[in-house]
Scaffold this active site. Structure first.
Site, PDB file in Angstrom:
ATOM      1  CG  HIS A  76     -45.569  25.201  20.368  1.00  0.00           C
ATOM      2  ND1 HIS A  76     -46.781  24.713  20.761  1.00  0.00           N
ATOM      3  CD2 HIS A  76     -45.178  24.407  19.336  1.00  0.00           C
ATOM      4  CE1 HIS A  76     -47.111  23.673  20.009  1.00  0.00           C
ATOM      5  NE2 HIS A  76     -46.150  23.465  19.135  1.00  0.00           N
ATOM      6  CG  ASN A 107     -48.925  27.128  22.777  1.00  0.00           C
ATOM      7  OD1 ASN A 107     -48.200  26.979  21.794  1.00  0.00           O
ATOM      8  ND2 ASN A 107     -48.801  26.394  23.873  1.00  0.00           N
ATOM      9  CD  GLU A 150     -45.757  23.980  24.731  1.00  0.00           C
ATOM     10  OE1 GLU A 150     -46.302  24.949  24.171  1.00  0.00           O
ATOM     11  OE2 GLU A 150     -46.216  22.832  24.661  1.00  0.00           O
ATOM     12  CG  ASP A 158     -39.835  18.956  17.850  1.00  0.00           C
ATOM     13  OD1 ASP A 158     -40.030  18.152  16.919  1.00  0.00           O
ATOM     14  OD2 ASP A 158     -40.429  20.047  17.923  1.00  0.00           O
TER      15      ASP A 158
END
Length: 242
Positions: free
Chosen positions: A138, A136, A143, A67
């Site tokens: 990811h 979380n 996400e 990313d």
């Protein structure tokens, strides 16, 4: 799934680096998927040490990063291109033309995502994908959502993700709101996935990801479906598996 827990970060970093350098030694033309953030820095340091000792060479290797932030100049201190240069690329013989990172400053972000997927397709299957894990659940910047996108795409970062990354910036306002990320489908196509998790604050999410229900509400839970997943954890992150 192969779970390994280490009582020191030094041992974890050596193990992770050994897996990666061992692959490149046996297959110099390997395609590596690389990650950023605080978690893999020690692994990259060990890889550089191996290169400096003449143990491994990267001139025939190809890399693809997961990313990149949207809107940060490449030379910005917190761009992932700068991160990779600082921690790995500047210290080994990997040709820059073979080190791929999504262009977060592309005039047409959608076209850049399609271009990145085409480069991945041309390179063939990723031999090893290095991953960290978000608080979380990811992976990359994929996400939690009601559905996950397979290919490279633009993502609006969750508030908790931006807060977690704010420690790298002078203020929360400076943290980019969007990123380009490799999709979960691409990640899962890798021949081997190396998931590295460190810290007490990741104990619950890594346990949920690897033992809980497989759901897009926790993208990392999809790693349970992978036939060759290796997980390296420090004792704090792995405490719920003991």
């Amino acid at each position: 799934m192969n779970l390994l827990t280490f009582d020191t970060h030094a041992k974890l970093h050596e193990s992770g680096a050994g897996i990666i350098t061992g692959l490149v030694q046996t297959n110099p033309r390997a395609v590596l998927g690389l990650a950023t953030g605080g978690t893999p820095i020690g692994i990259y340091e060990e890889i550089v040490k191996s290169y400096q000792r003449g143990v491994v060479r990267f001139r025939d290797t190809t890399t693809f990063n997961l990313d990149e932030y949207v809107g940060l100049p490449e030379d910005h201190a917190e761009s992932y291109r700068n991160y990779m240069n600082m921690h790995l690329f500047n210290h080994v013989d990997l040709p820059r033309a073979q080190a791929h990172i999504p262009d977060g400053n592309a005039a047409d972000a959608q076209a850049e995502c399609a271009h990145y997927d085409k480069l991945l397709e041309q390179a063939g299957q990723i031999d090893l994908q290095l991953l960290g894990l978000g608080h979380n659940g990811h992976i990359g910047f994929n996400e939690p959502d009601h559905a996950l996108i397979s290919g490279t795409h633009i993502v609006e970062l969750r508030e908790e993700t931006r807060k977690a990354n704010a420690r790298f910036f002078d203020s929360m306002e400076q943290v980019p709101s969007h990123a380009l990320t490799m999709g979960v489908g691409t990640i899962l196509k890798a021949k081997m996935i190396l998931l590295v998790v460190k810290g007490e604050d990741k104990a619950e999410i890594v346990h949920r990801a690897l033992t809980g229900p497989i759901t897009t509400d926790c993208p990392a839970s999809l790693l349970q479906t992978h036939p060759h997943l290796v997980v390296l954890m420090d004792s704090e992150a792995g405490r719920l598996f003991q």
